[in-house]
Design an enzyme around this catalytic site. Sequence first.
Site: not given
Length: 339
Positions: A123, A170, A203
């Site tokens: 962002y 991640k 995830d």
Amino acid sequence: MAHSITLIPGDGIGPEVSAAARSVIEAAGVAVDWDVQTAGLEVARAGGNPLPDRVIDSIRANRFGLKGPCGTPIGGGFRSVNVTLRQTLDLYANVRPIKSLPRVEERFDVDMVIVRENTEGLYAGLELMIMPGVAQSIKLTTERSSRRIAEFAFRYAERHGRPWVTMVHKANIMKISDGLALETTRKVAPLHPTIELREMIVDAAAMVMVRNPNSLGVLVAENLYGDILSDLGAGLVGGLGFVPGANIGDDAAVFEAVHGTAPDLAGKGIANPTAMIQSAVMMLHHLGEKTAADAIQKAILRQYDERKVITGDIGGNAGTTAFTAELCRLVREIRETSG
Ligand code: ATP
């Protein structure tokens, strides 16, 4: 003495839900001088910048803002009002408590908190077209912002009696950017010895949020993961009408619901104002108005437990105004019986 607070009604359902929050604060007996500042689509349609400087200046001066959702015109070169506001005021921590209310979504019993990094990641606004047909977004991660969001999450856990922080990442794939965030969080953890650091790949965290959300405690994540998991959290507690939020920086704080402008509901008087009202409750805590905040929270619990006056998103037939009137009545009743 009255508190001076900037109020941004926003677009879509924003004016309706922010009017509801205002009424409930008044019913709780808190005196506020509202500095109403328009921003978003309506301002842009009138030919202006959707986030004029006067809005930023007002929040800087008052240090507190209550904000409805703001749309950003598609095209026209304007950046998202929400993202720009957070970046300009350096409101780096976005806190979103995900907590079940009675009889709203009975499949889950959730009590966890998401702390989302609010200024960087994907962002940061660093996008470019490298050549025709090839676009690139840069995921910006700095040690400074990774450290301060980790610090914030650990301090939040300490203050709110939550024994662990789960860092969601991640780093197995994004070894450099998420790797830096993870390494930095690991360095912050020993400074907070009473809080355990847990780590989880994003995830896996999405699955755990559905199966055992409370095991995550205070979930801290970079911007995009935090954004997506917040909506997942909303789904667990009855929908977007329920999750409040606070954007907190060192010099100012802006309180706003997780939901957006909900154009399908706008102007119909049927939006659920609970998320916005609970954002106001978070604000009252920050203002030191604990008695008023507790009275409103108690009234919300009672209203949902009774399930007599509830909005259409969870199967009721009350509109925003009727819901708010009942909540104000309960708040006054609670104040009278406790005072
Ligand atoms: P934006 O682009 O501003 O984020 P959006 O329509 O993509 O808006 P939201 O406004 O967050 O996303 O909401 C998605 C849907 O969830 C809405 O269209 C609406 O049906 C429902 N919703 C959101 N907020 C509320 C609310 N306060 N009360 C009831 N339903 C809501």
